[in-house]
Design an enzyme around this catalytic site. Sequence first.
Site, short mmCIF file in Angstrom:
data_model
loop_
_atom_site.label_atom_id
_atom_site.label_comp_id
_atom_site.label_asym_id
_atom_site.label_seq_id
_atom_site.Cartn_x
_atom_site.Cartn_y
_atom_site.Cartn_z
N LEU A 74 1.10 -1.00 -0.47
CA LEU A 74 -0.47 -0.19 0.33
C LEU A 74 0.98 1.39 0.18
CD1 LEU A 74 -2.70 -1.52 2.23
CD2 LEU A 74 -2.36 -1.35 -0.14
N HIS A 76 2.92 4.20 -1.36
CA HIS A 76 2.85 4.97 -2.57
C HIS A 76 4.15 4.95 -3.62
CE1 HIS A 76 -0.67 6.96 -0.65
NE2 HIS A 76 -0.90 7.26 -1.32
N MET A 112 9.07 4.67 5.51
CA MET A 112 9.14 2.97 4.71
C MET A 112 10.16 2.72 4.18
SD MET A 112 6.91 1.46 6.53
CE MET A 112 7.41 0.37 5.52
N ASP A 127 24.40 -11.63 2.24
CA ASP A 127 24.80 -11.89 1.32
C ASP A 127 26.20 -12.08 0.88
OD1 ASP A 127 24.28 -13.40 -1.85
OD2 ASP A 127 24.65 -11.28 -2.66
#
Lengths: 269, 155
Positions: A74, A76, A112, A127
């Site tokens: 959700l 943008h 976020m 990694d």
Amino acid sequence: MSLTHLNTRGEAHMVDVADKPESRREATASGHIQMKPETLALLSEGGLPKGDVLATARIAGIQAAKRTHELIPLCHALPLSKVSVDFHLDEQNSRVEVVATCRLNGRTGVEMEALTAVSVACLTLYDMCKAVDKDMEIGAIHLDAKQGGKSGDYRRQVAPATAPIVTGEGAAGQVSVGSRCDIDSPCVRVKFLAELRERLGISDVTLPLDSLPSTDVGGLKSALVKRDSRFARLSEGRVLCAVNQVMALDATPITNDDEVAFFPPVTGG
Amino acid sequence: MIRVQDAPFDAGDEQQQLLAGRSDIGAVVSFTGLVRDFNERPDVTALTLEHYPGMTEAALGEIVTQAEARWPLQGVRVIHRVGRLTPGDPIVLVVVASAHRRAAFEACDFIMDYLKTRAPFWKKEHSITGDYWVAERESDYRDASRWESENDEIP
């Protein structure tokens, strides 16, 4: 307080931000990846098989921030004006700390994006280093601060228990420079500076030259460890050494009345 | 001229002294570093700078010598403060004079990059959440490496 990503029926929906005013938004997030001291040493020396680990992780973090909307349902898509990803090699705790900051002038917050940048930078570090260390652990990913927007500024409260690395004001910015050995036989004068002095709890020590298994910096370290195990710290992480105020290595020879200083990486300017 | 001192300095005065009586200087670049109120943590209230007397001056001298070998310079002044400083205080000054601007700009940049990675100073920050020693920054080493060739020694 309600969850803005749920509508009145409790269904997930994307918040309509068209009518929100644009403002300067900035968010900073951080986290860390715990690893073996040997792995951290390899990383700082650039000795890992996959090459320049931090540069790669930085790019990964920046790319991830830009693609956050593809990962988090959700979110943008945001035209970020700035993404920075920085690393601190924390040798005391044997981990790499990752800090990401995102900024834009827009209608929604960028926390976020900052959190995603930290997460993916940590995953990339995993990694890049997993060939030599599979026990690494990613943790403490959190928002540090955000600015702008309707909900106002936020700054994470630092828990007092984890805060002070060193307490007190410390000594003034001076180190005493003794001129002569304080014992009669041939000896070496050793100084510990800055954070190293505080962690070891000692600023000066004089050792007889004949207590050194070999008359070089490496031999001096061995003699110190034999005297007190806390001096093992001198061989851990980045501890620099100078003999008679000239940068030195373990193989640098030591003679009578030399002044040897151990200190952390420099942070002036 | 190199000075390590507790007292504040006046960048304008220092620059004037460097230029006094000289008409061969065509460019002077001055950099002043200030104490910020945020760094590794927000709300830094003060910092304490420690150095290694003797070695610090020698290291700064070596950096200036290297700058003079790389660019045609007509005067260099480096002042670094030690002791307790508060946000807004000037902490370091580098003034570089040359016949032309490019040498002055580049040498000033070089001296600051090397000072941050090679001169024995250590910062301890006092913040409202506690005191801590500042960690070295990878970005400072990256900045300094811009000036390095393969046969330079790295401390």
